[in-house]
Enzyme design. Structure first.
Site, PDB file in Angstrom:
ATOM      1  N   HIS A 231       0.815  -1.220   0.000  1.00  0.00           N
ATOM      2  CA  HIS A 231       0.000   0.000   0.000  1.00  0.00           C
ATOM      3  C   HIS A 231       0.847   1.268   0.000  1.00  0.00           C
ATOM      4  CE1 HIS A 231      -0.262  -0.150   4.716  1.00  0.00           C
ATOM      5  NE2 HIS A 231       0.779   0.564   4.359  1.00  0.00           N
TER       6      HIS A 231
ATOM      7  N   GLU B 157      -5.115   0.106   0.510  1.00  0.00           N
ATOM      8  CA  GLU B 157      -4.865  -1.320   0.656  1.00  0.00           C
ATOM      9  C   GLU B 157      -5.103  -2.049  -0.673  1.00  0.00           C
ATOM     10  OE1 GLU B 157      -3.334  -1.829   3.194  1.00  0.00           O
ATOM     11  OE2 GLU B 157      -4.438  -1.747   5.077  1.00  0.00           O
TER      12      GLU B 157
HETATM   13  P1  PGA Z   1       6.707   1.632   7.774  1.00  0.00           P
HETATM   14  O1  PGA Z   1       5.248   1.689   7.134  1.00  0.00           O
HETATM   15  O2  PGA Z   1       7.412   2.873   7.304  1.00  0.00           O
HETATM   16  O3  PGA Z   1       6.478   1.654   9.261  1.00  0.00           O
HETATM   17  O4  PGA Z   1       7.352   0.412   7.272  1.00  0.00           O
HETATM   18  C1  PGA Z   1       5.118   2.017   5.788  1.00  0.00           C
HETATM   19  C2  PGA Z   1       3.661   2.057   5.377  1.00  0.00           C
HETATM   20  O5  PGA Z   1       2.848   1.297   5.911  1.00  0.00           O
HETATM   21  O6  PGA Z   1       3.332   2.842   4.474  1.00  0.00           O
END
Ligand code: PGA
Length: 262
Positions: free
Chosen positions: A139, A144
């Site tokens: 995503h 999603e």
């Molecule tokens: P993260 O999340 O930087 O904590 O890996 C990225 C996201 O879900 O867009």
């Protein structure tokens, strides 16, 4: 799409911040910066704070729009994205808080709020540069898998994978909100520059799908392939599954050579 493969997280953060600062300086009166939460951009924000403190990088005229916010969390809730942005960036730079926009997770009428958010982005002149991370399920923002690739700001139901990924920030998994307000893929695509960062082996497979796989709603980050100016900055681990890794490095070397010749 430009792909930069850097040594480690520190280098990604430094390069990302350099690009943000360079673009900010091109439009000192009314730059509009799109921001992301999650662990990935924290290093970039730290570097921007350093640039502000040590080099005078000026945020006083910058307008910001955040990608998303959990539904049901107030701005002062420690797990809200509003709070995250205050802690990790806004409280440490000279930004005018009136120019800061994070979706309102407590909006009484979320649908109306989403339309209003879209309007505010347009009225600010559109987003000049949007910072992005990528989720384990591919995503961007909270778009999603299966999200319309033309989607606009709206309320989205989070996948179980995202809820589990984010549980580390909450006392227990039942406290992770199940819905969020998020900019749509279509909203993000209108940003003039998209700057996507990723690090760590956990992101390698999904990153390869996003950058080199088919464009599909299964991996909403794959829409970056259709963006006019998408810049992807990753570390060696996140780039491990890319087929054209050597080519991206070659392109960077050639571009550096050209710059030196000028
Ligand atoms: P993260 O999340 O930087 O904590 O890996 C990225 C996201 O879900 O867009």
């Amino acid at each position: 799409m430009e792909v930069f493969i850097e040594k480690d997280y520190e280098e990604i953060s430094r390069k990302g911040a350099e690009i943000v600062a360079e673009e900010m300086k091109k439009k000192p009166e009314n730059f509009v910066l799109g921001l992301a939460t999650g662990s990935t951009p924290v290093g970039l924000y730290k570097e921007l704070i350093r640039m502000h403190k040590e080099e005078g990088l000026d945020f006083s005229k910058v307008t910001t729009f955040n990608l998303d916010e959990y539904c049901g969390l107030a701005p002062d809730h420690e797990q809200s994205y509003h709070y995250f942005m205050d802690e990790n960036l806004f409280n440490h730079i000279n930004i005018d808080k009136k120019k800061v926009h994070v979706p309102d997770g407590m909006a009484e009428d979320p649908e109306a709020f989403c339309q209003e958010y879209e309007k505010m982005i347009v009225e600010a002149g559109g987003i000049d540069l949007q910072v992005l991370g990528i989720g384990g399920d591919g995503h961007i923002a909270f778009n999603e898998p299966g999200s319309s690739l033309g989607s606009r700001t709206r309320v989205k139901t989070l996948t179980q994978e995202t809820i589990e990924d984010n549980a580390r920030f909450f006392e227990n998994i039942d406290n992770v909100p199940k819905y969020a307000i998020t900019m749509g893929v279509g909203t993000i695509m209108e940003a003039r520059i998209c700057l996507l960062l990723a690090n760590g082996a956990k992101k390698a497979e999904v990153l390869a799908k996003a950058v080199e796989g088919p464009i599909t709603a299964e991996v909403t980050a794959s829409m970056m392939q259709l963006h006019r100016q998408a810049i992807v900055i990753i570390d060696e681990e996140a780039g491990a599954r890319l087929k054209r890794k050597d080519y991206y490095k070659h392109v960077e070397k050639m571009a550096d050579l050209l710059k030196k010749k000028k």
